[in-house]
Scaffold this motif. Structure first.
Motif, PDB file in Angstrom:
ATOM      1  N   GLU A 126       1.293   3.842  -3.235  1.00  0.00           N
ATOM      2  CA  GLU A 126       0.967   5.261  -3.061  1.00  0.00           C
ATOM      3  C   GLU A 126       2.130   6.142  -3.544  1.00  0.00           C
ATOM      4  O   GLU A 126       1.942   7.064  -4.328  1.00  0.00           O
ATOM      5  N   LYS A 175       0.848  -1.200   0.000  1.00  0.00           N
ATOM      6  CA  LYS A 175       0.000   0.000   0.000  1.00  0.00           C
ATOM      7  C   LYS A 175       0.884   1.251   0.000  1.00  0.00           C
ATOM      8  O   LYS A 175       0.683   2.181  -0.786  1.00  0.00           O
ATOM      9  N   SER A 201       2.823   5.616  -7.389  1.00  0.00           N
ATOM     10  CA  SER A 201       1.768   6.226  -8.217  1.00  0.00           C
ATOM     11  C   SER A 201       2.022   7.721  -8.346  1.00  0.00           C
ATOM     12  O   SER A 201       1.859   8.300  -9.416  1.00  0.00           O
ATOM     13  N   LYS A 202       2.408   8.332  -7.230  1.00  0.00           N
ATOM     14  CA  LYS A 202       2.725   9.768  -7.260  1.00  0.00           C
ATOM     15  C   LYS A 202       3.880  10.012  -8.212  1.00  0.00           C
ATOM     16  O   LYS A 202       3.892  10.944  -9.005  1.00  0.00           O
TER      17      LYS A 202
END
Ligand code: PHB
Length: 388
Positions: A286, A282, A289-290
């Protein structure tokens, strides 16, 4: 003041204190051209690691130096690798998407006193090309072997193999053929496609004509895998009752939207799914993805790069910033940690990564196609590695 400065100078000259240094890491990968998506994932993995851990290791600052290698090109890979070592003074090498590129760089490592962490290239034999290679990706032997067992368990008796004709394809074919035959299956034909194949309809006809109930296929992730998957759907093989089995290279997440419903139900075996359910993943997804901008572009090379950065950080810690490739590699043999993909260990014998391989099924969840993990083959080493 003057005495203090002299004392500091004496300590530095005698090696008594570490001085802050910049340690360059050279990264070779496809950052432009048809496979640029894979290179962007290397960068996203690196950026995610830096975002979560910072760019300091002890007193030292790490700096990434990128070199673009758009296609498999061993001569260019060797030239870029030399230039990174000699011209840029990098102390670590990393990346290498295609096997021929990793193979061409490996013989330069000992003379350069530089370790190399392979973020992707997946042929078993790479580990024997230099004692200074460590790998955080997978091998096609490792990902394909469990698929042979799954095929037999699901009652498939006759299969055809179709692979790209170079290292990881030949390894994938060998792994599936061995596993499938050992479990009592019959291989009706084995087809090897040249690396530049982009018209797959004649291959689809051969699969149909072969009398096989299933095709086991490997191609390197990129435009070719999307083309192959589309051809499988468009030529009606699923309707003809032929099951597609493959390592997860064929269903990388960034290709799933373009494949739509045609890919649903496809079974693959692989080390990483973006949808893997764990706190480590997770946090990784996160941050990555950024880094990549559009989360839909996130795929497996990013996790190879992210874990590769962790391994390099441990090498730098262990050598206290000194350039000592042998000591750096020794320090990570047997290293275990929890990766976004699950628990992993660097095999002390061959420096390849021991990891879970998951059976996955392409499934629709909340309107999005994912590689849904449905079974775990725990702690898989590389069955394709042979002691030199
Ligand atoms: C490789 O060249 O070793 C390679 C490239 C892409 C993949 C797998 C292996 O998806």
């Amino acid at each position: 003041m003057k005495r203090l400065t002299l004392l500091a100078l004496a300590l530095v000259l005698s090696g008594g204190v570490a001085i802050a240094d910049t340690i360059k890491i050279g990264v070779v990968g496809p950052f432009s051209g048809p496979a640029a998506q894979q290179g962007r994932n290397f960068q996203a993995g690196i950026d995610a690691w830096l975002a979560l851990n910072g760019n300091k290791i002890g007193n030292d600052t790490i700096e990434i130096v990128y070199r673009d290698l758009p296609t498999a090109d061993p001569a260019k890979s060797a030239a870029l690798t030399r230039d990174l070592i000699v011209g840029e003074g990098v102390r670590y090498l990393a990346g290498y998407y295609y096997t021929p590129d990793a193979m061409a760089a490996a013989p330069i490592l000992v003379e350069g006193n530089v370790p190399m962490v392979v973020f992707n290239a997946a042929t078993s034999a790479i580990m024997n090309a230099s004692p200074y290679v460590v790998r955080t990706s997978f091998t096609t032997w490792q990902t394909s072997t469990p698929m042979a067992a799954v095929a037999r368990e699901r009652g498939i008796k006759k299969a055809i193999t179709v692979v790209t004709d170079y290292g990881p394809g030949v390894d994938a074919e060998s792994a599936f053929v061995k596993g499938f035959k050992d479990a009592g299956g019959e291989i009706v034909a084995s087809v090897r496609m040249p690396m530049n194949t982009n018209d797959f309809s004649p291959i689809m006809q051969r699969i149909k004509d072969s009398g096989a109930e299933a095709v086991f296929a490997f191609l390197p992730s990129g435009p070719a895998t999307l083309g192959f998957m589309k051809a499988f759907a468009e030529n009606g093989l699923k309707k003809a009752g032929i099951t597609l089995l493959a390592p997860g290279d064929l269903t990388q997440e960034s290709d799933l939207p373009a494949l739509g419903d045609s890919a649903l139900g496809t079974l693959t075996t692989f080390h990483y799914a973006v949808s893997h359910n764990s706190p480590e993943n997770k946090a990784f997804v996160e941050a990555a993805s950024k880094a990549i901008g559009d989360p839909a572009n996130l795929t497996f090379p990013a996790v190879g790069a992210y874990d590769g950065m962790y391994v390099i950080s441990k090498m730098i810690e262990a050598t206290k910033g000194k350039q000592d490739a042998k000591a750096a590699v020794e320090a990570v043999k047997g290293l275990s940690w929890v990766s976004p993909r699950g628990p992993v260990t660097i095999d002390p014998q061959n420096r390849h990564i021991i990891q879970n391989i998951y059976l996955r099924e392409v499934a629709n969840e909340n309107g999005k196609s994912i590689n849904k993990e449905i079974r775990t083959f725990e702690k898989q080493g590389d069955p394709g590695w042979k002691a030199p």
